[in-house]
Scaffold this motif. Structure first.
Motif, PDB file in Angstrom:
ATOM      1  N   PHE A  54       0.964  12.138  10.152  1.00 56.07           N
ATOM      2  CA  PHE A  54      -0.200  11.341   9.777  1.00 56.07           C
ATOM      3  C   PHE A  54       0.273   9.934   9.448  1.00 56.07           C
ATOM      4  N   ARG A  55      -0.674   8.992   9.456  1.00 54.05           N
ATOM      5  CA  ARG A  55      -0.369   7.586   9.211  1.00 54.05           C
ATOM      6  C   ARG A  55      -1.280   7.046   8.127  1.00 54.05           C
ATOM      7  N   ILE A  56      -0.683   6.262   7.226  1.00 52.69           N
ATOM      8  CA  ILE A  56      -1.436   5.595   6.169  1.00 52.69           C
ATOM      9  C   ILE A  56      -1.165   4.101   6.296  1.00 52.69           C
ATOM     10  N   PRO A  57      -2.177   3.269   6.525  1.00 53.67           N
ATOM     11  CA  PRO A  57      -1.937   1.849   6.798  1.00 53.67           C
ATOM     12  C   PRO A  57      -1.585   1.006   5.573  1.00 53.67           C
ATOM     13  N   GLN A  58      -1.908   1.476   4.356  1.00 58.50           N
ATOM     14  CA  GLN A  58      -1.678   0.658   3.155  1.00 58.50           C
ATOM     15  C   GLN A  58      -1.270   1.537   1.984  1.00 58.50           C
ATOM     16  N   ARG A  59      -0.859   0.838   0.922  1.00 58.60           N
ATOM     17  CA  ARG A  59      -0.578   1.452  -0.387  1.00 58.60           C
ATOM     18  C   ARG A  59       0.634   2.376  -0.394  1.00 58.60           C
ATOM     19  N   VAL A  60       1.456   2.338   0.629  1.00 57.81           N
ATOM     20  CA  VAL A  60       2.706   3.094   0.618  1.00 57.81           C
ATOM     21  C   VAL A  60       3.830   2.128   0.270  1.00 57.81           C
ATOM     22  N   LYS A  61       4.643   2.468  -0.712  1.00 59.21           N
ATOM     23  CA  LYS A  61       5.719   1.588  -1.152  1.00 59.21           C
ATOM     24  C   LYS A  61       6.976   2.398  -1.435  1.00 59.21           C
ATOM     25  N   VAL A  62       8.110   1.705  -1.391  1.00 58.88           N
ATOM     26  CA  VAL A  62       9.413   2.335  -1.606  1.00 58.88           C
ATOM     27  C   VAL A  62      10.087   1.657  -2.782  1.00 58.88           C
TER      28      VAL A  62
END
Length: 399
Positions: A113-121
């Motif tokens: 699945f893909r999430i375009p925003q709000r993913v951070k490391v």
């Protein structure tokens, strides 16, 4: 100039987090199949396509229904991205880049699945909406702003996150390349690469080295009963061997291309017909060498490091043309690794081709204004003897 960079890290989720990742992948597959069926049924009933706005509104209503209320627990952007994936599939079909979209199968498709925003490391962890922080094997720092993240489980059962980042490259002319800092590369199978500087890189043959293990693992898989746990374990064992081969090949290519880009101001290669070569009796060796991946890495790394890349026409007679006297050997065959010119010189086929590729590449760089043509003493650097052979019989270059 805005460029993209991709980071890929292995995830280390707990069992509870892995279940949530599978649920999110299942929700994405469910919405994709629902949207595909909805678009197909709408067209059959109305003879026109359904708008993206209407389909998004129907998805909102779908989440309110009792039997599909579980979709509320899934990230909303993930579900909207599934609708975009359906739209992109139809667009590719109408533009004749792919076949008609088909429904995704849980058995056939890898969970993703893909999430375009709000993913951070941060600190060796990736934040996944609705799941939280998941540990990752972070092999390098992320020095760009991330735009989207794709989560996928491979055939070995491991989860990976792929982060797409964007960075700004100065849109200024490249500094001219000095001829002594330009290298020509002749790619092949006997030697993976022969440089005009005289260096040679032996072919690693990663697939050939693991071929016996792959055959044994494939035979073991074929003997297992379909649907059994033993078959699933055998499938994962086969996938792990393939993964090791792929990782070794990528490691070799990345190290070599990075070394070339850092060591030279300009790189000259040939535009090989890889699809044609893959249909010959050397197909297995051609695929194992991954010459197309080698070129792809050179193309983006030269842009990142602000270096020059010249691609020579595939019909240029690099192997048949003697770099000293300019004679053409039309009788040269693939088996002739060393040949004697009419002038009496004994010529190494691959080294001669690498020199000719460099000379032809310098012509392109000079024509584009990216190379200097005079040395420190003011003498002409690039040979001019090839110009009188411009109408020679063209060579279809085969490695």
């Amino acid at each position: 100039m805005l460029l993209r960079k991709v980071y890929r890290f292995q995830m280390r989720p707990t069992k509870a987090q892995e279940e949530l990742l599978c649920q999110m992948a299942g929700a994405k597959r469910f919405v994709f199949n629902w949207a595909l069926a909805r678009r197909r049924d709408f067209y059959e009933a109305n003879k026109e396509g359904i708008s993206a706005k209407q389909l998004s509104s129907e998805l909102t209503d779908l989440k309110k229904q009792p039997e599909t209320g579980w979709l509320k627990g899934v990230d909303s952007q993930l579900l909207q991205q599934a609708l975009k994936d359906v739209d992109r599939s139809f667009k590719n079909f109408f533009e004749k880049r792919s076949r008609f979209p088909r429904f995704k199968s849980r058995k056939r498709e890898m969970p993703s699945f893909r999430i375009p925003q709000r993913v951070k490391v941060e600190d060796g962890k990736v934040y996944v909406p609705k799941i939280g922080w998941v540990r990752i094997r972070q092999s390098q720092d992320i020095d760009c702003k991330t735009k989207s993240a794709t989560f996928k489980r491979d055939a070995t059962g491991k989860w990976y996150v792929t982060l797409t980042a964007e960075f700004e490259m100065p849109d200024v002319p490249l500094p001219p390349a000095k001829p002594e800092n330009v290298v020509g590369i002749d790619l092949g199978l006997k030697d993976f690469a022969v440089l005009s500087s005289g260096e040679r890189e032996a072919p690693p043959k990663h697939y050939r080295a693991a071929e016996k293990k792959l055959k044994r693992a494939q035979r073991a898989l074929s003997r297992k009963q379909k649907g059994s746990k033993n078959r699933d374990r055998a499938r994962q064992q086969l996938a792990r061997i393939h993964q090791k081969v792929r990782n070794k090949r990528q490691d070799f290519l990345h190290k070599m291309t990075t070394s070339l880009v850092r060591g030279y101001e300009g790189i000259c290669i040939e535009d090989l017909s890889l699809k044609g070569m893959a249909r010959t009796k050397l197909a297995k060796s051609v695929s194992d060498a991954a010459l197309g991946e080698f070129r792809r890495q050179l193309e983006y790394k030269t842009v990142w490091h602000r270096k020059h890349l010249a691609v020579i026409d595939r019909f240029f007679p690099s192997s048949k043309l003697h770099m000293e006297c300019g004679a053409i050997n039309d009788a040269l065959t693939l088996a002739d690794r060393v040949w004697t010119c009419a002038c009496g010189a004994v010529i190494d086929r691959d080294l001669n081709a690498a020199h000719n590729i460099k000379v032809e590449g310098l012509k392109q760089l000079v024509a584009a204004g990216h190379a200097e043509t005079l040395n420190a003493c003011g003498a002409q650097v690039r040979p001019t003897l090839i110009s009188r052979h411009s109408a020679v019989k063209q060579e279809s270059h085969v490695l």
